[in-house]
Design an enzyme around this catalytic site. Structure first.
Site, PDB file in Angstrom:
ATOM      1  N   ASP A 164      76.029  -5.253  38.671  1.00 39.44           N
ATOM      2  CA  ASP A 164      75.787  -4.481  39.891  1.00 39.44           C
ATOM      3  C   ASP A 164      74.343  -4.582  40.376  1.00 39.44           C
ATOM      4  OD1 ASP A 164      78.412  -3.462  39.952  1.00 39.44           O
ATOM      5  OD2 ASP A 164      77.886  -1.903  38.515  1.00 39.44           O
ATOM      6  N   ASP A 215      81.039   0.613  42.617  1.00 41.51           N
ATOM      7  CA  ASP A 215      81.711  -0.252  41.652  1.00 41.51           C
ATOM      8  C   ASP A 215      82.886   0.537  41.076  1.00 41.51           C
ATOM      9  OD1 ASP A 215      82.057  -2.435  39.798  1.00 41.51           O
ATOM     10  OD2 ASP A 215      81.172  -1.112  38.293  1.00 41.51           O
ATOM     11  N   CYS A 265      40.957  14.905  53.905  1.00 42.74           N
ATOM     12  CA  CYS A 265      40.370  14.522  52.614  1.00 42.74           C
ATOM     13  C   CYS A 265      41.267  13.512  51.904  1.00 42.74           C
ATOM     14  CB  CYS A 265      40.194  15.755  51.725  1.00 42.74           C
ATOM     15  SG  CYS A 265      39.134  17.034  52.403  1.00 42.74           S
ATOM     16  N   ASP A 271      76.820   0.709  37.633  1.00 38.26           N
ATOM     17  CA  ASP A 271      76.287   0.978  36.297  1.00 38.26           C
ATOM     18  C   ASP A 271      76.097  -0.262  35.450  1.00 38.26           C
ATOM     19  OD1 ASP A 271      78.977   0.353  35.826  1.00 38.26           O
ATOM     20  OD2 ASP A 271      79.025   1.617  34.034  1.00 38.26           O
ATOM     21  N   CYS A 279      42.021  19.366  52.641  1.00 34.60           N
ATOM     22  CA  CYS A 279      42.980  19.202  53.734  1.00 34.60           C
ATOM     23  C   CYS A 279      43.492  17.766  53.779  1.00 34.60           C
ATOM     24  CB  CYS A 279      42.353  19.587  55.069  1.00 34.60           C
ATOM     25  SG  CYS A 279      41.008  18.507  55.570  1.00 34.60           S
TER      26      CYS A 279
END
Length: 739
Positions: free
Chosen positions: A635, A434, A27, A631, A24
């Site tokens: 950036d 961008d 634990c 990308d 559970c």
């Protein structure tokens, strides 16, 4: 994968532990607490995956100490790797079959006791007449093996939990059923025929809880289906060239540089580069994009993607754990093992849950015995309180939804690095994008070469000077100029004394002449006017100026076409309630043209790389959560500054390392997919938490008031966690929006 750095500068290593014995949320919370007590350790325990993702400082602890800590807490632990995963699955399957066998034995022993109870209710007989149906000594013989053999796991789990300093579900089940069995044993042994016995309650509760665990295990296994499906994609053999012959070998023995052959319809065994042949590859298993990708000499291919109708000879570049597929699996596993902020509430509840329930059960027993004077009824109601309370559903509510959600994302080409990003993506209000490579194709081409004056020289001379200087640059505009010069057959020379100014341009010596190639803004800073550049910019061109020996000699216009999906993606993001803002280092004219074409209202032009992060922070200052999609290397600062960052997989490694979400296809629709998935996943988490909390909020008082039989309580408890996992599995119906 490089070891991450901790704030003190010490190298940290990461290990994943496969855990055993958890039942559970309590634990999981206890293991996590004990591991995090160790110096230099950051651990996150996932109950649903039965994993601990641990970052540690090797100089302070080692893996052996981590495992020993888990064992001391009362559970099992082993290092989990790609090589041991199959072995773990075999072990889990063996445990599952053993528990299934035990369940059927328990069911067979409990069935007569349940039939007796049903008969009693059906005939209206009193509880005290049980002995008339099944002799009490026979009830004792039937219930005892269930209590102490089948139910032994609950005693072991409960003992380990208490030894570790806290309680768990095992404590509640063992305590509740033991009370019912012990009372019934005393009544039977002493011949107190006027008293009730509750052997059916103790045996049936254990049987039903065991059934719940079996159903839960089956449901949990389905949450990891996405990872297992990815792992199965890679073929086990490869056809390679050795000594002029084609030989089939195990993929695991391939090394970088080996040349392998892939026939039509076969899967790529590893990552590589095409050296001969032409075909098209189905990369949908990695990108979510169904359209085939053309492959020819020089193109990259990836493990598990399917070759089309041509024969390809490829050179291996990434094998074993260094393939793109292996990286995706690692990323998804890390995300599935991470913890969402919403889980903090669950952890706090789990820490006090068992003690609170035990106190409620004790108070229930005392109140019923004192007020009603009925010891047996007081005992039954206390047992019902202990049995119906279950922290399992709370512990499974968040991780199961995250596991299914991140798995679905991977199938759609959306790789989510951690659960924090998954939760925050739902709340985004602004997305900064961008321009180059994100909204546009990222493959700009020269469209105009214009000498500044008639006497400034021809276009070939202008291109020769600019391209020679730009040879060492990685900027997309520089690459376009160099590509155009080479396509025109212009011979380039090596530049000298090159100095680059980020976001502005380059200066260097070419054939003894001082050449400057840069932006219009840089030109203005140096005091030159450029009306021709303004004309090109208004036409949607990115403009590069060329200055030689302090004299402006010309302009180069470059166009980067908008991706065919960008306008639809922007519209889709707007429908999701997200404002799209474009930041670009390009000139205002080009920025405006691209923004209008993409359907973007707000944009900023001529933004330097360092200023992009400042722009993101400014938007965050308005109190809104801000995402960033990009990308390129330039950036990375803005991606790091955003609340949630998205990187295109075709972009730079720096951008992907800085991003929270990697989009496997170069399409802004991936951001919309990630946000849609985030909202669907968080909706499931909220539903799960509601079910888990309301179950206990209603169930415990009903049991305390004597309105629930322990058997009914046991059945309800067993099904609570199954219902939460099953609700999470409904996320498998989520699909990316195709419009």
């Amino acid at each position: 994968m490089n070891a991450p750095q901790d704030p003190t500068g010490n190298n940290r290593e990461t290990v994943e532990l496969a855990l055993g014995g958890m039942t559970c949320a309590a634990c999981a919370a206890r293991i996590e607490k004990q591991l995090n007590k160790l110096p230099g350790v950051e651990a996150v325990v996932n109950l649903a995956a039965e994993r601990a993702h641990v970052r540690y400082a090797p100089g302070e602890v080692d893996v052996g100490r981590l495992i020993a800590t888990v064992v001391k807490t009362g559970y099992t632990a082993d290092v989990s790797t790609a090589d041991t995963r199959a072995e773990e699955k075999v072990k889990k399957l063996a445990i599952y079959h053993d528990e299934l066998r035990r369940f059927w034995i328990a069911a067979a022993l409990s069935l007569p006791l349940v039939a007796q109870m049903v008969f009693m209710f059906g005939t209206g007989a009193s509880t005290a007449s049980h002995a008339d149906v099944i002799p009490r000594w026979l009830q004792l013989l039937l219930a005892t093996p269930v209590q102490f053999w089948i139910g032994w796991r609950f005693y072991v789990g409960g003992f380990n939990a208490i030894r570790g300093g806290a309680g768990n579900m095992d404590v509640l089940v063992a305590l509740g059923t033991s009370m019912a069995w012990a009372y019934s044993f005393v009544v039977t042994a002493w011949g107190l025929h006027h008293q009730h016995v509750y052997f059916e309650a103790s045996a049936t509760v254990i049987t039903l809880v065991l059934l719940g665990k079996i159903l839960e295990a089956r449901a949990k296994a389905k949450t990891t289906a996405a990872i297992e499906a990815l792992a199965r994609l890679q073929p086990q053999t490869a056809r390679i060239e050795r000594d002029g012959e084609l030989v089939d070998i195990a993929v695991a023995t391939l090394i970088p540089g080996d040349v392998f052959v892939v026939r039509a319809g076969e899967a790529m065994p590893v990552d590589g580069e095409v050296v001969e042949g032409a075909s098209a590859a189905n990369e949908s298993m990695l990108t979510g994009e169904s359209l085939p990708v053309t492959k020819a000499a020089g193109d990259r291919v990836f493990a598990a993607t399917i070759n089309g109708d041509g024969l390809l000879r490829c050179r291996a570049t990434g094998v074993g754990s260094h393939t793109l597929l292996a990286g995706i699996i690692r990323l998804v596993e890390e995300a599935q093992g991470s913890k969402a902020p919403v889980q903090r509430l669950v952890d706090k509840v789990a820490a006090i849950f068992v003690p609170v329930v035990t106190v409620i059960a004790l108070l229930t027993f005392i109140a019923w015995w004192a007020l009603a004077g009925d010891f047996a009824q007081a005992l039954v109601n206390a047992v019902a309180v202990l049995v119906i309370a279950c922290p399992c559903a709370l512990g499974l509510a968040t991780p199961t939804a995250i596991m299914v959600g991140t798995g679905q994302g991977a199938k759609a080409g959306v790789l989510i690095r951690n659960a924090v990003a998954l939760e925050l993506a739902e709340k985004l209000k602004v997305l900064v994008v961008d321009k180059t490579g994100t909204l546009t194709e990222g493959r700009p081409a020269v469209t105009d070469v214009i000498p500044a004056t008639v006497g400034a020289g021809d276009t070939a001379a202008l291109l020769q000077l600019a391209a020679s200087l730009e040879q060492g640059s990685t900027h997309p505009l520089a690459a376009a100029i160099v590509a155009r010069a080479r396509a025109d057959g212009i011979e380039l020379t090596t530049p000298q004394n090159v100095v680059t100014t980020a976001g502005k341009g380059m200066v260097g010596d070419v054939d003894g002449r001082r050449v400057l190639v840069g932006s219009v803004a840089w030109l203005r800073e140096k005091g030159w006017a450029a009306p021709e550049a303004e004309t090109l910019a208004r036409a949607g061109r990115s403009v590069v100026v060329v200055v030689v020996d302090e004299a402006l000699i010309g302009f180069i216009g470059i166009a980067d076409p908008l991706r065919i999906t960008s306008r639809a993606a922007v519209a889709r993001l707007n429908r999701l309630g997200i404002e799209v803002v474009m930041l670009t280092g390009d000139n205002a004219g080009t920025a405006k043209a691209v923004a209008q074409e993409a359907g973007i209202t707000h944009f900023e032009a001529e933004v330097l790389p360092g200023d992009k992060a400042a722009a993101v922070n400014k938007l965050k200052g308005a109190g809104r959560l801000v995402g960033m999609a990009g990308d390129g290397i330039n950036d990375a600062p803005a991606l790091a500054a955003a609340d949630v960052s998205f990187a295109m997989a075709a972009g730079s490694d720096v951008a992907m390392q800085a991003a929270d979400v990697t989009l496997m296809r170069d399409d802004l629709n991936g951001v919309a997919d990630a946000i849609s998935l985030s909202r669907a996943t968080l909706s499931k988490i909220r539903q799960n938490l509601f079910f888990a909390f309301i179950y206990n909020v209603l169930g415990i008082p009903l049991a305390a008031l004597g309105m629930l039989n322990p058997v009914i309580a046991g059945a309800a408890m067993a099904m609570s966690s199954v219902s939460v996992v099953s609700n999470s599995l409904l996320l498998k119906s989520w699909k990316p929006d195709k419009d």
